[in-house]
Design an enzyme around this catalytic site. Sequence first.
Site, PDB file in Angstrom:
ATOM      1  N   THR A  38      15.336   3.137   2.360  1.00 59.64           N
ATOM      2  CA  THR A  38      14.657   3.728   1.785  1.00 59.64           C
ATOM      3  C   THR A  38      13.507   4.715   3.004  1.00 59.64           C
ATOM      4  O   THR A  38      12.734   4.607   3.428  1.00 59.64           O
ATOM      5  CB  THR A  38      13.448   2.035   1.997  1.00 59.64           C
ATOM      6  N   LYS A  74      11.432   3.147  -5.279  1.00 57.07           N
ATOM      7  CA  LYS A  74      12.161   2.292  -4.270  1.00 57.07           C
ATOM      8  C   LYS A  74      10.143   2.363  -3.946  1.00 57.07           C
ATOM      9  O   LYS A  74       9.925   0.536  -3.797  1.00 57.07           O
ATOM     10  CB  LYS A  74      12.351   2.176  -3.290  1.00 57.07           C
ATOM     11  N   LYS A  78       6.466   0.425   7.485  1.00 56.51           N
ATOM     12  CA  LYS A  78       6.822   2.161   6.716  1.00 56.51           C
ATOM     13  C   LYS A  78       6.908   2.382   5.954  1.00 56.51           C
ATOM     14  O   LYS A  78       6.766   3.289   4.822  1.00 56.51           O
ATOM     15  CB  LYS A  78       9.001   2.503   7.517  1.00 56.51           C
TER      16      LYS A  78
END
Length: 287
Positions: A94, A169, A237
């Site tokens: 990701t 995502k 993150k």
Amino acid sequence: MQIGFIGTGVMGASICKHLLNAGHTLHIFTRTKEKAAELIELGASWYGSPAEVAHQAEVVFTMVGYPQDVDQVYTGDQGLFESTSAKTFIDLTTSTPELARNLAEQGQKLGFQVIDAPVSGGDIGAQQGVLSIMIGGDEKTVESLQSLFTLFGKNIVYHGAPGAGQHTKMCNQIAIASTMIAVCESLTYGKKAGLDLNKVLESITQGAAGSWSLSNLGPKMIAEDYQPGFYIKHFVKDMGIALSEAERMGIKLPGLTRVKSLYDDLITEGFEDEGTQALIRHYKKQW
């Protein structure tokens, strides 16, 4: 096929096992060779750099921690773009949509195809081979990779040009973030009401409130099992990427902002290497 894999963490190791079980020859790189010991025992060959892996393989998967790690693996010294064999690279990390687009453009100039294909489903989905895979990149290349994706994914969707997989995502992570607060607050309410929380889950996971997080992480919250299927530090993150993209697009996401602040607090308290279900730590102070 001769397949390369860079990064064999919680999810990557399980994906590697599916590739090996399907009869493919696996070439791997991890920063610490000892962490790949189980895969080496199963037949994988370890190399000292991403470039060495790419020299052996036809296709290379990458699944590392942060966008800067992705960039280094592809464009750094002894990186994948030095490949003399592999021409197709699939990034399962990701990462940022911008980096996905940049790598695809750089790769194309060098004669490579770089596909962004982040996954969702955590350690359980990886172990069972039923991950959701969100894909961006050259459509013909993606079609040629379907037989590999089906070895570890169940819901495989092509979303469009490079970066589209990463944008999708972000949609996934935004939905999960607010759901995590809902699961924690539901269990806290049930606890204070004097209910058997396992019976609460038995009821509500089967109704309109049902979700992957409720079914899979709710029991871990109750049991105080904070082992990582997905690290808090990586979730933070991801939320940071989503908030940055949201700002760029001129939209406000107050729910996501609030969840990230709670996880930031957990990192400050030293829990960054725990699983995302450790969000319940905030609420258990009231139990």
